[in-house]
Motif scaffolding. Structure first.
Motif, PDB file in Angstrom:
ATOM      1  N   SER A 122      52.133  87.027  17.721  1.00 33.27           N
ATOM      2  CA  SER A 122      52.099  88.418  18.162  1.00 33.27           C
ATOM      3  C   SER A 122      50.661  88.822  18.521  1.00 33.27           C
ATOM      4  CB  SER A 122      52.746  89.356  17.136  1.00 33.27           C
ATOM      5  OG  SER A 122      51.848  89.655  16.112  1.00 33.27           O
ATOM      6  N   LYS A 123      49.695  88.267  17.833  1.00 38.96           N
ATOM      7  CA  LYS A 123      48.305  88.588  18.166  1.00 38.96           C
ATOM      8  C   LYS A 123      47.889  87.927  19.492  1.00 38.96           C
ATOM      9  CE  LYS A 123      46.858  90.027  13.622  1.00 38.96           C
ATOM     10  NZ  LYS A 123      48.194  90.531  13.257  1.00 38.96           N
ATOM     11  N   ILE A 124      48.356  86.727  19.708  1.00 38.78           N
ATOM     12  CA  ILE A 124      48.088  86.057  20.990  1.00 38.78           C
ATOM     13  C   ILE A 124      48.687  86.881  22.137  1.00 38.78           C
ATOM     14  CG2 ILE A 124      48.696  84.017  22.377  1.00 38.78           C
ATOM     15  CD1 ILE A 124      48.623  82.424  19.662  1.00 38.78           C
TER      16      ILE A 124
ATOM     17  N   CYS B  95      39.561  94.198  19.859  1.00 39.99           N
ATOM     18  CA  CYS B  95      38.553  93.894  18.834  1.00 39.99           C
ATOM     19  C   CYS B  95      39.183  93.624  17.477  1.00 39.99           C
ATOM     20  CB  CYS B  95      37.545  95.044  18.718  1.00 39.99           C
ATOM     21  SG  CYS B  95      36.379  95.122  20.095  1.00 39.99           S
ATOM     22  N   ARG B  96      40.130  94.469  17.038  1.00 44.33           N
ATOM     23  CA  ARG B  96      40.708  94.242  15.698  1.00 44.33           C
ATOM     24  C   ARG B  96      41.652  93.036  15.723  1.00 44.33           C
ATOM     25  NH1 ARG B  96      45.798  94.189  13.460  1.00 44.33           N
ATOM     26  NH2 ARG B  96      45.179  95.450  11.678  1.00 44.33           N
ATOM     27  N   THR B  97      42.295  92.801  16.859  1.00 44.45           N
ATOM     28  CA  THR B  97      43.220  91.671  16.950  1.00 44.45           C
ATOM     29  C   THR B  97      42.454  90.345  16.891  1.00 44.45           C
ATOM     30  OG1 THR B  97      44.727  93.035  18.257  1.00 44.45           O
ATOM     31  CG2 THR B  97      45.054  90.651  18.372  1.00 44.45           C
TER      32      THR B  97
ATOM     33  N   TYR C 210      41.174  89.064   2.650  1.00 46.89           N
ATOM     34  CA  TYR C 210      41.609  90.158   3.517  1.00 46.89           C
ATOM     35  C   TYR C 210      43.098  90.431   3.388  1.00 46.89           C
ATOM     36  CZ  TYR C 210      37.166  88.761   5.488  1.00 46.89           C
ATOM     37  OH  TYR C 210      35.858  88.418   5.640  1.00 46.89           O
ATOM     38  N   HIS C 211      43.788  89.644   2.590  1.00 46.31           N
ATOM     39  CA  HIS C 211      45.241  89.786   2.505  1.00 46.31           C
ATOM     40  C   HIS C 211      45.672  90.491   1.225  1.00 46.31           C
ATOM     41  CE1 HIS C 211      45.997  86.152   5.421  1.00 46.31           C
ATOM     42  NE2 HIS C 211      45.730  87.280   6.061  1.00 46.31           N
ATOM     43  N   PRO C 212      46.659  91.361   1.334  1.00 45.35           N
ATOM     44  CA  PRO C 212      47.196  91.989   0.119  1.00 45.35           C
ATOM     45  C   PRO C 212      47.936  90.958  -0.739  1.00 45.35           C
ATOM     46  CG  PRO C 212      48.534  92.578   2.028  1.00 45.35           C
ATOM     47  CD  PRO C 212      47.352  91.820   2.549  1.00 45.35           C
TER      48      PRO C 212
ATOM     49  N   LEU D  37      39.557  89.946  15.598  1.00 53.78           N
ATOM     50  CA  LEU D  37      38.975  89.819  14.256  1.00 53.78           C
ATOM     51  C   LEU D  37      39.923  89.077  13.305  1.00 53.78           C
ATOM     52  CD1 LEU D  37      36.709  90.479  12.196  1.00 53.78           C
ATOM     53  CD2 LEU D  37      37.836  92.696  11.818  1.00 53.78           C
ATOM     54  N   ARG D  38      41.215  89.357  13.415  1.00 57.50           N
ATOM     55  CA  ARG D  38      42.202  88.662  12.552  1.00 57.50           C
ATOM     56  C   ARG D  38      42.224  87.165  12.868  1.00 57.50           C
ATOM     57  NH1 ARG D  38      41.371  93.781  11.689  1.00 57.50           N
ATOM     58  NH2 ARG D  38      42.569  94.573   9.926  1.00 57.50           N
ATOM     59  N   LEU D  39      42.209  86.830  14.141  1.00 59.57           N
ATOM     60  CA  LEU D  39      42.214  85.409  14.525  1.00 59.57           C
ATOM     61  C   LEU D  39      40.894  84.755  14.129  1.00 59.57           C
ATOM     62  CD1 LEU D  39      43.940  85.619  18.046  1.00 59.57           C
ATOM     63  CD2 LEU D  39      44.980  84.923  15.867  1.00 59.57           C
TER      64      LEU D  39
ATOM     65  N   LYS E 265      54.476  83.541  13.446  1.00 66.31           N
ATOM     66  CA  LYS E 265      54.936  84.787  14.086  1.00 66.31           C
ATOM     67  C   LYS E 265      53.786  85.778  14.224  1.00 66.31           C
ATOM     68  CE  LYS E 265      59.801  85.234  13.098  1.00 66.31           C
ATOM     69  NZ  LYS E 265      60.545  85.371  11.845  1.00 66.31           N
ATOM     70  N   ASP E 266      53.001  85.903  13.173  1.00 60.93           N
ATOM     71  CA  ASP E 266      51.878  86.845  13.224  1.00 60.93           C
ATOM     72  C   ASP E 266      50.826  86.379  14.235  1.00 60.93           C
ATOM     73  OD1 ASP E 266      50.511  89.264  12.034  1.00 60.93           O
ATOM     74  OD2 ASP E 266      48.983  87.733  11.705  1.00 60.93           O
ATOM     75  N   ALA E 267      50.545  85.083  14.207  1.00 58.27           N
ATOM     76  CA  ALA E 267      49.560  84.557  15.161  1.00 58.27           C
ATOM     77  C   ALA E 267      50.070  84.763  16.591  1.00 58.27           C
ATOM     78  CB  ALA E 267      49.282  83.081  14.878  1.00 58.27           C
TER      79      ALA E 267
HETATM   80  C1  1PZ Z   1      48.664  74.260   8.326  1.00 60.21           C
HETATM   81  C2  1PZ Z   1      49.327  75.186   7.474  1.00 60.21           C
HETATM   82  C3  1PZ Z   1      49.213  76.567   7.840  1.00 60.21           C
HETATM   83  C4  1PZ Z   1      48.583  77.371   6.788  1.00 60.21           C
HETATM   84  C5  1PZ Z   1      48.141  78.668   7.284  1.00 60.21           C
HETATM   85  C6  1PZ Z   1      47.118  79.302   6.406  1.00 60.21           C
HETATM   86  C7  1PZ Z   1      46.943  80.722   6.615  1.00 60.21           C
HETATM   87  C8  1PZ Z   1      47.914  81.564   5.857  1.00 60.21           C
HETATM   88  C9  1PZ Z   1      47.911  82.925   6.407  1.00 60.21           C
HETATM   89  C10 1PZ Z   1      49.050  83.779   6.027  1.00 60.21           C
HETATM   90  C11 1PZ Z   1      49.200  84.885   7.012  1.00 60.21           C
HETATM   91  C12 1PZ Z   1      50.459  85.519   6.990  1.00 60.21           C
HETATM   92  C13 1PZ Z   1      51.019  86.513   7.776  1.00 60.21           C
HETATM   93  C14 1PZ Z   1      50.425  87.738   8.294  1.00 60.21           C
HETATM   94  C15 1PZ Z   1      49.343  88.274   7.992  1.00 60.21           C
HETATM   95  C16 1PZ Z   1      48.756  89.503   8.605  1.00 60.21           C
HETATM   96  O1  1PZ Z   1      48.976  90.610   7.778  1.00 60.21           O
HETATM   97  C17 1PZ Z   1      47.275  89.268   8.803  1.00 60.21           C
HETATM   98  C18 1PZ Z   1      46.506  90.512   9.130  1.00 60.21           C
HETATM   99  O2  1PZ Z   1      46.946  91.071  10.319  1.00 60.21           O
HETATM  100  P1  1PZ Z   1      47.322  92.637  10.363  1.00 60.21           P
HETATM  101  O3  1PZ Z   1      48.444  92.843   9.374  1.00 60.21           O
HETATM  102  O4  1PZ Z   1      46.070  93.354   9.966  1.00 60.21           O
HETATM  103  O5  1PZ Z   1      47.735  92.902  11.788  1.00 60.21           O
HETATM  104  N1  1PZ Z   1      47.097  88.289   9.825  1.00 60.21           N
HETATM  105  C19 1PZ Z   1      46.175  87.333   9.752  1.00 60.21           C
HETATM  106  O6  1PZ Z   1      45.384  87.255   8.829  1.00 60.21           O
HETATM  107  C20 1PZ Z   1      46.130  86.311  10.869  1.00 60.21           C
HETATM  108  C21 1PZ Z   1      46.767  85.059  10.380  1.00 60.21           C
HETATM  109  C22 1PZ Z   1      46.818  83.990  11.396  1.00 60.21           C
HETATM  110  C23 1PZ Z   1      47.037  82.680  10.738  1.00 60.21           C
HETATM  111  C24 1PZ Z   1      46.912  81.558  11.649  1.00 60.21           C
HETATM  112  C25 1PZ Z   1      46.824  80.254  10.960  1.00 60.21           C
HETATM  113  C26 1PZ Z   1      46.486  79.166  11.888  1.00 60.21           C
HETATM  114  C27 1PZ Z   1      47.006  77.902  11.494  1.00 60.21           C
HETATM  115  C28 1PZ Z   1      46.616  76.763  12.295  1.00 60.21           C
HETATM  116  C29 1PZ Z   1      47.280  75.555  11.827  1.00 60.21           C
HETATM  117  C30 1PZ Z   1      46.619  74.325  12.123  1.00 60.21           C
END
Ligand code: 1PZ
Length: 215
Positions: free
Chosen positions: A60-62, A106-108, A150-152, A110-112, A56-58
């Motif tokens: 929304s950033k996309i 830029c900030r979006t 970077y995560h709380p 950066l998260r990806l 869901k987070d990914a």
């Molecule tokens: C294959 C199994 C998947 C494991 C995924 C490992 C990553 C765990 C990440 C947990 C992120 C949870 C939810 C949201 C986090 C957001 O707070 C942060 C910061 O964004 P902000 O709040 O500042 O807007 N978001 C992120 O760090 C981006 C996370 C994207 C994760 C994508 C994982 C890609 C997985 C690919 C699978 C092959």
């Protein structure tokens, strides 16, 4: 299984990151970057609903990035380089505190970008793993060395718990839909250098403009 699902393989997803790199000047092209991420989300969704809080987070950033690309300033978002130049010049980036530009490109990105580092570490661990390796351990190690910083606490905790639901190594390789384990190892060996290149160029771009800590 529908035809579309049948076609899906991690090889195609990772090839988007190869297509990202513009030949002449090494610009990172946004449309391929986005399509790489869309593929990763699809792959993650195929691993089970437990990862929906991540996808869901990914997603929304996309969507934020797709909206920029479709907007009247869409051309400025052609590459990560042009985005950085445009947003900084037009003062569209909150540098110290999220305020009126809370969802800048830029900030979006950066998260990806930080998540791409996790992917790079995780797939490299998987590629060099052995039969007895546990995907949850590989994933936790990759996470602790990247995104976790970077995560709380609450997100770290939730992420760690969800890693236990990862399929075993063999199943994981099957879901990639690439072929035998040897085929996956070969494919990763070929594809990951491109992901690393995209990561390194982005990292350098952000470092150069002091954007690595954007709130
Ligand atoms: C294959 C199994 C998947 C494991 C995924 C490992 C990553 C765990 C990440 C947990 C992120 C949870 C939810 C949201 C986090 C957001 O707070 C942060 C910061 O964004 P902000 O709040 O500042 O807007 N978001 C992120 O760090 C981006 C996370 C994207 C994760 C994508 C994982 C890609 C997985 C690919 C699978 C092959």
């Amino acid at each position: 299984m529908t035809a579309v699902e049948e076609k899906f393989s991690l090889t195609e997803v990772l090839s988007s990151f190869k297509a990202c790199l513009e030949k002449e000047n090494q610009d990172v092209l946004m449309d391929y970057y986005i399509s790489g991420w869309k593929g990763l989300v699809r792959f993650m969704n195929s691993l089970g609903a437990i990862f929906s809080f991540v996808s869901k987070d990914a997603v929304s950033k996309i969507q934020i990035m797709e909206a920029f690309r479709k907007s009247s300033s869409g051309d400025q978002y052609r590459s990560l380089q042009s985005m950085v130049a445009y947003e900084l010049k037009a003062k569209l980036v909150d540098l110290n505190k999220r305020a009126e530009h809370s969802n800048s490109g830029c900030r979006t990105i950066l998260r990806l970008h930080r998540a791409l580092r996790w992917l790079q570490l995780f797939l490299e661990k998987l590629r060099t793993s052995t039969e007895n390796s546990k995907t949850s351990v590989l994933c936790t190690e990759a996470y602790n060395d990247s995104l976790a910083n970077y995560h709380p606490w609450i997100i770290r905790k939730t992420a760690m718990v969800s890693f236990y639901a990862l399929p075993a190594r063999n199943t994981f390789f099957e879901v990639m839909n690439v072929g035998s384990i040897e085929d996956v190892v070969t494919m990763l060996g070929e594809a990951m250098p491109y992901v690393s290149q995209v990561y390194d160029i982005t990292q350098q771009l952000y470092a150069q403009h002091n954007l690595l800590d954007l709130p």
